[in-house]
Structure formats: C-alpha cells, structure tokens
Design an enzyme around this catalytic site. Structure first.
Site, PDB file in Angstrom:
ATOM      1  N   PHE A  51       0.868  -1.186   0.000  1.00  0.00           N
ATOM      2  CA  PHE A  51       0.000   0.000   0.000  1.00  0.00           C
ATOM      3  C   PHE A  51       0.899   1.228   0.000  1.00  0.00           C
ATOM      4  CE2 PHE A  51      -2.490   3.518   1.469  1.00  0.00           C
ATOM      5  CZ  PHE A  51      -3.654   3.361   0.739  1.00  0.00           C
ATOM      6  N   ASP A  93       9.593   2.936   1.704  1.00  0.00           N
ATOM      7  CA  ASP A  93       8.387   3.717   1.990  1.00  0.00           C
ATOM      8  C   ASP A  93       8.115   3.622   3.489  1.00  0.00           C
ATOM      9  OD1 ASP A  93       5.898   4.805   2.344  1.00  0.00           O
ATOM     10  OD2 ASP A  93       4.945   3.734   0.694  1.00  0.00           O
ATOM     11  N   LYS A 128       3.171  11.983   6.804  1.00  0.00           N
ATOM     12  CA  LYS A 128       2.182  11.918   7.864  1.00  0.00           C
ATOM     13  C   LYS A 128       2.682  12.550   9.158  1.00  0.00           C
ATOM     14  CE  LYS A 128      -0.302   7.918   6.017  1.00  0.00           C
ATOM     15  NZ  LYS A 128      -1.604   8.540   5.776  1.00  0.00           N
TER      16      LYS A 128
END
Length: 266
Positions: free
Chosen positions: A146, A231, A260
């Site tokens: 993801f 990532d 984030k």
C-alpha cells in the site's frame, strides 16, 4: 448515551452520508476532540486512539509544541508558492536531513505525492545515469503493498478493489512476493531502476518480513545498481520504536519516503 446525543450522532452521520461521495466506510463514531492518546466523541465517550490517524499523529493529538508552532506561524504567514523563497524552508530541510542522515530532501504535500516523486526520480536516474533505454525503466514492488491511491500507484496494487474501474494503468512495474529475496533477485534485469518496499507492511494487518530480508535486498540492490526505496510513510518517525523501521535491520535505503507524522496532524 442520551436520546439527545444519540440524535446528534445520527444527524451528523446522516449529513455526511448525504453529501459525501462514498469512498470510505468509517465506524459510526463521531469524534469531537482529542488530547494525547485520547479522543472523545460527541456522546462523551472516551477512546484510546491506537490508529493515530494512520501514523499522522505519532506525537499524539494536539501536541502542545506543534500547536504552538502552528499558531505562531499562522499569525505571520500561511503560505508561499515555490515561485518564492521563505524563511522557514531552509531550516526545515536542514533539520530533516540532519535527522535522517540524507544529503537532500524534497517536500511534497502528501504521502502519495512522495511515492510518485520517488518513482519519477528513479526513472530519470535510470535513464540519465544508469543508461536504461528510454521508456523501459522497471521498478520492482511487493504483493499486498500500500503506497497510496493515485492511478499509477493503484495500478501496481494487488488488491482488486483498489483497481476496479480505474484502468488503464501505468506500465513499468514488476510484482514479487513480499519478503522473498530469491524472487527479488530473479526479477532484477538490466532495466530495473528501483525496488520500492515497505520495511513492514500495514495493509490488512501488520506483516513483518523474514529475518534478513531487508539486508539481502540492500545487498542485491547495491550489486545490481538498483535504487532501494523505503516507503516509511506509516512506519517512520517513531512508529515502530525507532526513528525509522529500517533502523531495526541496520539498512540504509537510497531513497527514504517519509510523511504523515512529519506534519504532526496539522
């Protein structure tokens, strides 16, 4: 829950249901405020927030230092385009590079943009430096990944519902089983420019790779002149107990994607 608060919750849920395009199916809880690890709904119920907004709130809700910095900046200047410099960018990038040990950083607005930028970066490096023929650059990714929801990214997802109705998709990606170093080695060709991997997967559960996988991936990428792209949008900035998840394996990627929590939720 009183009849009044129940009706408030239902009214708020009904309003969202009426006006929002349906793309998520959240729990029927309406959060009103938060502090630290706790959140409260409109009915006064308190919850321990173990999701931390998919790692956007690693520092907790309304961390006083973050909120104070945001308020101070809002009183001075909210935005400049990249057509100008501002007095905060240099110090921000310097601190980020010093904290991560990387030479340069490039800020984006979202995690998906960061992944897209990494894809563009390794492709251009592959063409201009490695010498891959134009249009043939390939990036290896893992099953059950993801990395975001742009059309390019969902194109190399292995989750059918993320792709349904959104094609055609961008070519140039090879998918291997997560944690399989032998599959990675077999997938590398002269056109391979990058290996994009989450050091710990979080889609549909927490998936820890086999012992030694990240170290072997680092060795293979170095041997075959392939950029290792980590990532760490969800696993980075303290989420796993160290600054970055790759630190547990003693692995340094060529490109580190963060996000984030870097914004502290604001």
């Amino acid at each position: 829950m009183t009849e009044a608060t129940a009706s408030t919750t239902q009214a708020l849920l009904a309003e969202v249901d009426k006006y929002s395009a349906h793309n998520y199916h959240p729990l029927p809880v309406v959060i009103e405020r938060g502090e630290g690890v706790w959140v409260w709904d409109v009915d006064g119920n308190r919850y321990l927030d173990m999701l931390a907004a998919y790692s956007a709130l690693n520092q907790g809700h309304r961390h006083p230092a973050i909120i104070a910095a945001a308020k101070a900046q809002l009183d001075v200047l909210t935005l400049t385009s990249r057509a100008f410099h501002n007095d905060q960018m240099g110090s921000f990038l310097r601190k980020l590079c010093e904290a991560t040990g990387f030479e340069r950083a490039l800020p984006m607005n979202t995690g998906a943009e960061a992944v897209e930028t990494a894809i563009k970066m390794v492709r251009k490096w592959g063409y201009q430096v490695k010498g891959v023929a134009d249009g043939l650059a390939d990036i290896i990714v893992c099953e059950n990944n993801f990395h975001g929801r742009t059309t390019t990214i969902v194109g190399f997802s292995t989750e059918a519902q993320y792709k349904e109705g959104f094609g055609p998709f961008t070519p140039g990606f090879t998918v291997i089983p997560y944690g399989d170093a032998d599959a990675l080695e077999a997938a590398i060709t002269d056109n391979t420019v990058g290996f994009l991997v989450e050091p710990l997967q979080g889609e549909g559960g927490v998936v820890v790779p086999p012992e030694g996988f990240l170290q072997r991936a680092r060795e293979l990428c170095t041997e075959h002149r392939v950029a290792l792209i980590a990532d760490e949008i969800q696993t980075g900035l303290g989420r796993t107990g160290r600054l970055f998840c790759c630190d547990w394996a003693g692995v340094r990627p060529d490109i580190l994607i963060v996000g984030k929590a870097l914004g502290g939720g604001v």
